[in-house]
Design an enzyme around this catalytic site. Structure first.
Site, PDB file in Angstrom:
ATOM      1  N   HIS A   1      -2.233   6.721   3.645  1.00  0.00           N
ATOM      2  CA  HIS A   1      -0.803   6.788   3.946  1.00  0.00           C
ATOM      3  C   HIS A   1      -0.245   8.089   3.359  1.00  0.00           C
ATOM      4  O   HIS A   1      -0.371   8.359   2.159  1.00  0.00           O
ATOM      5  CB  HIS A   1      -0.067   5.604   3.321  1.00  0.00           C
TER       6      HIS A   1
ATOM      7  N   CYS B   1       0.807  -1.229   0.000  1.00  0.00           N
ATOM      8  CA  CYS B   1       0.000   0.000   0.000  1.00  0.00           C
ATOM      9  C   CYS B   1       0.839   1.278   0.000  1.00  0.00           C
ATOM     10  O   CYS B   1       0.413   2.295  -0.555  1.00  0.00           O
ATOM     11  CB  CYS B   1      -0.977   0.001   1.172  1.00  0.00           C
TER      12      CYS B   1
HETATM   13  P1  NAP Z   1      -6.944  -8.819   8.003  1.00  0.00           P
HETATM   14  O1  NAP Z   1      -7.938  -7.738   8.275  1.00  0.00           O
HETATM   15  O2  NAP Z   1      -6.161  -9.371   9.139  1.00  0.00           O
HETATM   16  O3  NAP Z   1      -7.724 -10.053   7.261  1.00  0.00           O
HETATM   17  C1  NAP Z   1      -7.115 -11.301   7.051  1.00  0.00           C
HETATM   18  C2  NAP Z   1      -8.085 -12.229   6.311  1.00  0.00           C
HETATM   19  O4  NAP Z   1      -7.421 -13.495   6.109  1.00  0.00           O
HETATM   20  C3  NAP Z   1      -9.357 -12.550   7.079  1.00  0.00           C
HETATM   21  O5  NAP Z   1     -10.415 -12.715   6.167  1.00  0.00           O
HETATM   22  C4  NAP Z   1      -9.041 -13.894   7.732  1.00  0.00           C
HETATM   23  O6  NAP Z   1     -10.204 -14.678   7.999  1.00  0.00           O
HETATM   24  C5  NAP Z   1      -8.266 -14.553   6.611  1.00  0.00           C
HETATM   25  N1  NAP Z   1      -7.450 -15.663   7.103  1.00  0.00           N
HETATM   26  C6  NAP Z   1      -6.640 -15.697   8.183  1.00  0.00           C
HETATM   27  N2  NAP Z   1      -6.087 -16.935   8.315  1.00  0.00           N
HETATM   28  C7  NAP Z   1      -6.564 -17.666   7.284  1.00  0.00           C
HETATM   29  C8  NAP Z   1      -6.363 -19.013   6.862  1.00  0.00           C
HETATM   30  N3  NAP Z   1      -5.561 -19.855   7.529  1.00  0.00           N
HETATM   31  N4  NAP Z   1      -7.005 -19.447   5.757  1.00  0.00           N
HETATM   32  C9  NAP Z   1      -7.832 -18.622   5.067  1.00  0.00           C
HETATM   33  N5  NAP Z   1      -8.082 -17.339   5.425  1.00  0.00           N
HETATM   34  C10 NAP Z   1      -7.431 -16.871   6.515  1.00  0.00           C
HETATM   35  O7  NAP Z   1      -5.861  -8.358   6.933  1.00  0.00           O
HETATM   36  P2  NAP Z   1      -5.981  -7.244   5.749  1.00  0.00           P
HETATM   37  O8  NAP Z   1      -5.541  -5.920   6.229  1.00  0.00           O
HETATM   38  O9  NAP Z   1      -7.294  -7.387   5.089  1.00  0.00           O
HETATM   39  O10 NAP Z   1      -4.806  -7.718   4.768  1.00  0.00           O
HETATM   40  C11 NAP Z   1      -4.923  -8.845   3.895  1.00  0.00           C
HETATM   41  C12 NAP Z   1      -3.702  -8.874   2.971  1.00  0.00           C
HETATM   42  O11 NAP Z   1      -3.679  -7.676   2.188  1.00  0.00           O
HETATM   43  C13 NAP Z   1      -2.358  -8.925   3.710  1.00  0.00           C
HETATM   44  O12 NAP Z   1      -1.448  -9.689   2.957  1.00  0.00           O
HETATM   45  C14 NAP Z   1      -1.934  -7.477   3.729  1.00  0.00           C
HETATM   46  O13 NAP Z   1      -0.538  -7.321   3.857  1.00  0.00           O
HETATM   47  C15 NAP Z   1      -2.427  -7.012   2.370  1.00  0.00           C
HETATM   48  N6  NAP Z   1      -2.655  -5.561   2.277  1.00  0.00           N
HETATM   49  C16 NAP Z   1      -3.340  -4.877   3.225  1.00  0.00           C
HETATM   50  C17 NAP Z   1      -3.531  -3.495   3.083  1.00  0.00           C
HETATM   51  C18 NAP Z   1      -4.274  -2.653   4.095  1.00  0.00           C
HETATM   52  O14 NAP Z   1      -4.257  -1.406   3.943  1.00  0.00           O
HETATM   53  N7  NAP Z   1      -4.925  -3.226   5.098  1.00  0.00           N
HETATM   54  C19 NAP Z   1      -3.022  -2.854   1.961  1.00  0.00           C
HETATM   55  C20 NAP Z   1      -2.340  -3.587   0.998  1.00  0.00           C
HETATM   56  C21 NAP Z   1      -2.172  -4.931   1.161  1.00  0.00           C
HETATM   57  P3  NAP Z   1     -10.893 -14.761   9.470  1.00  0.00           P
HETATM   58  O15 NAP Z   1     -11.701 -13.500   9.655  1.00  0.00           O
HETATM   59  O16 NAP Z   1     -11.736 -15.987   9.341  1.00  0.00           O
HETATM   60  O17 NAP Z   1      -9.788 -14.892  10.474  1.00  0.00           O
END
Ligand code: NAP
Length: 349
Positions: free
Chosen positions: A241, A148
């Site tokens: 950001h 991001c």
């Molecule tokens: P998050 O809010 O922590 O969400 C994680 C997701 O992954 C949830 O749906 C969770 O499901 C699922 N998950 C966890 N363990 C799992 C497993 N073993 N099998 C299948 N699903 C599983 O994270 P996020 O911020 O959305 O980020 C997701 C990805 O995008 C990361 O790689 C992050 O680095 C990237 N990203 C994030 C942003 C940002 O601004 N937030 C920006 C760019 C990229 P449950 O709810 O069931 O636990």
């Protein structure tokens, strides 16, 4: 036009929620399948997800059951929003099973045959898909969008690199809490505070920026040759950001040349009017105290990078401030734009 059914891996997380919000009235794609961890599997989406967005959960999704995160029964187009460690295991499995995996995770971004793409910047890198073994075996593939904080930076740097060639880039970030997912950073750690460390973020910014601005060389990408240093901080901002950037350019440029480069910058998403494309990928604001997350982060539906405060730098050549929405342009919106590019090039048939 019949919409393409899509699935979301990690549908309950912060980025997964953005996907659902942005896909609600998408003219080309419709949400047909949701998956997350064992914790959520089998539950109704509205029960499994701790919905944190300002618009309500779309009715078509609220009652959907969350599936197991496995390819059986999944549609052929998958948006992935999983933590890197889980993505490293699951994304190849979906690609192997013939899915187009459009990923947000860092797990495969720097892999030689995996395109890391911003449609306005390096759409030609999509061709790397043809080098992937999944593509040959099952037609499946993986395409990624950037971290991001690299996203906003690269949108602001791309027009400068094209016209004046970057020699050195220094970037200091002030990153929103939503960038850490949900529940993310504990409130007691971040309120009234700045945390000068985000695990692996500086390394990601430094390498991804050079891959995105690099040159396709057949089976891989030659990284852009400039020097780059990033310092990353977490601050108590909800979304957006902010980055303080200094650049040294190989060809000398005046402020008016730089402003013109930003103003003229656009790409395939704008030319072909992709549904998620902002009218302008980069806009400059002249007020001396902007951009600010509170006022500027939603510009262009969260898909535009706002730049301001261009001034000469006594150490390098020029310095400026930029702002980019981390869960829209930096995540779900980036992947959607990549999907629109892939569709326009016939990869989602
Ligand atoms: P998050 O809010 O922590 O969400 C994680 C997701 O992954 C949830 O749906 C969770 O499901 C699922 N998950 C966890 N363990 C799992 C497993 N073993 N099998 C299948 N699903 C599983 O994270 P996020 O911020 O959305 O980020 C997701 C990805 O995008 C990361 O790689 C992050 O680095 C990237 N990203 C994030 C942003 C940002 O601004 N937030 C920006 C760019 C990229 P449950 O709810 O069931 O636990």
């Amino acid at each position: 036009m019949k919409k393409i059914p899509v699935g979301i891996l990690g549908a309950t997380g912060i980025v997964g929620q953005r996907f659902i919000q942005m896909l609600e009235s998408h003219p080309w794609f419709e949400v047909a399948w949701l998956a997350a961890s064992d914790r959520s599997e089998g539950r109704e989406y509205s029960d499994a997800a701790r919905w944190r967005l300002k618009t309500p959960i779309p009715a078509s999704v609220a009652k959907m059951r969350v599936s197991a995160a496995a390819p059986s029964g999944a549609p052929k187009v998958i948006f992935a929003a999983l933590d890197a460690s889980i993505a490293a295991e699951l994304e190849p499995r979906f690609a192997e099973a013939g899915c187009a995996v459009i990923s947000n995770s860092s797990a495969l971004r720097m892999a030689k045959d995996v395109p890391l793409v911003i449609p306005e910047v390096n759409p030609d890198h999509v061709k790397l898909i043809e080098c992937q073994s999944w593509r040959r075996k099952s037609k499946g593939f993986v395409v990624t969008n950037s971290n991001c904080s690299a996203m906003g930076l690269v949108l602001a740097l791309a027009p400068l690199h094209k016209k004046f060639e970057l020699e050195t880039v220094m970037a200091v970030t002030m990153q929103a809490v939503s960038g850490a997912g949900y529940p993310g950073v504990a409130s007691l750690d971040i309120l009234g505070n700045v945390i000068p460390y985000i695990a692996k973020e500086e390394e990601k910014m430094e390498e991804e920026t050079r891959k995105l601005l690099g040159t396709l060389n057949g089976a891989g990408v030659t990284l852009a040759p400039f020097k780059m240093s990033a310092q990353c901080n977490r601050v108590a901002v909800e979304d957006g950001h902010t980055e303080s950037v200094s650049v040294k350019l190989k060809k000398k440029a005046q402020a008016t040349d730089i402003l013109a480069a930003w103003e003229e910058f656009s790409g395939i998403p704008q030319e072909q009017k992709f549904p998620t494309a902002p009218e302008v990928p980069v806009r400059y604001v002249s007020a001396s105290d902007r951009p600010q997350p509170r006022f500027d982060v939603e510009f262009g539906g969260g898909m535009t990078t706002t730049v301001g405060r261009l001034r000469s730098c006594p150490v390098l050549d020029w310095k400026f401030t930029l702002l980019s929405h981390n869960t829209i342009r930096g995540a779900a919106g980036a992947a959607l734009l990549n999907a629109e590019l892939l569709k326009s090039q016939g990869y989602l048939e």
